[in-house]
Design an enzyme around this catalytic site. Structure first.
Site, PDB file in Angstrom:
ATOM      1  N   ASP A   1      -6.380   4.709   2.894  1.00 55.97           N
ATOM      2  CA  ASP A   1      -6.897   3.366   2.722  1.00 55.97           C
ATOM      3  C   ASP A   1      -8.187   3.210   3.516  1.00 55.97           C
ATOM      4  O   ASP A   1      -8.429   3.928   4.494  1.00 55.97           O
ATOM      5  CB  ASP A   1      -5.864   2.346   3.209  1.00 55.97           C
TER       6      ASP A   1
ATOM      7  N   HIS B   1       0.832  -1.205   0.000  1.00 53.67           N
ATOM      8  CA  HIS B   1       0.000   0.000   0.000  1.00 53.67           C
ATOM      9  C   HIS B   1       0.866   1.254   0.000  1.00 53.67           C
ATOM     10  O   HIS B   1       0.505   2.266  -0.598  1.00 53.67           O
ATOM     11  CB  HIS B   1      -0.917   0.012   1.223  1.00 53.67           C
TER      12      HIS B   1
END
Length: 148
Positions: free
Chosen positions: A144, A35
Site C-alpha cells: 500500500d 486492504h
C-alpha cells in the site's frame, strides 16, 4: 527465525528445484481489513499463475484473516504468511492496536502511521534469513502507498 519475524502457515511443499526459477512476489498490505482481504485475494491470484507469494503482516492481522489463510493453505498454492512484530509500545499505541480499525481513537492514527515505518527492520531481517525450501528472494514488492 529472529524474534522480529516468524514464518507461519504456507503451502511451500512445491518442488524445491523449480522454485528457484519462479517469480516471487512480496505483498505488504496496509493493516486494515479493507486492504488485507483484497491483498490476500491478489496473493491467491498470483500464486495460481505459477508464482511464489510471501504475504507479510502482523500477528493480530494474521489471526483476523486465519480462515482465509487456512483456505490458501488447503489449496496448496505457494503462499506463505510471515508475521512481523508491530512496535505498538514503541509509538505509544495500546497493545493489540495493529490495524486502523482497532484504534480506539482517531488521535492514535499518527502514531499508527509512524509505526508503519518501523516495520522496515523486521521485514529486512526476515528477508536476510536464508530460505530453507529454495525460494528466491522476492523480485517484486506490492504494498500500500503508506508503506514507504
Amino acid at each position: 527465525m529472529s524474534s522480529s519475524s516468524q514464518a507461519t502457515m504456507s503451502s511451500e511443499d512445491v518442488d524445491c528445484s523449480s522454485n528457484t526459477k519462479r517469480l516471487h512476489f512480496l505483498l505488504i498490505p496496509l493493516m486494515q481489513q479493507g486492504h488485507m482481504i483484497p491483498m490476500v485475494d491478489l496473493a491467491r491470484l498470483l500464486a495460481a499463475h505459477e508464482t511464489l507469494v510471501t504475504f507479510a503482516t502482523t500477528p493480530v492481522n494474521l489471526n483476523r484473516i486465519r480462515p482465509i489463510i487456512n483456505q490458501a493453505a488447503a489449496s496448496s498454492l505457494p503462499i506463505r504468511f510471515v508475521e512481523l512484530c508491530f512496535p505498538v509500545v514503541d509509538v505509544g499505541l495500546p497493545e493489540g492496536c495493529e490495524s486502523v480499525d482497532l484504534l480506539p481513537s482517531v488521535e492514535l492514527m499518527l502514531p499508527f502511521l509512524n509505526a508503519l515505518s518501523l516495520l522496515r527492520d523486521p521485514l529486512e531481517a526476515h528477508l536476510r534469513i536464508p530460505d530453507k525450501v529454495g525460494w528466491p528472494k522476492p523480485a517484486c514488492r506490492i504494498s500500500d502507498n503508506l508503506h514507504h
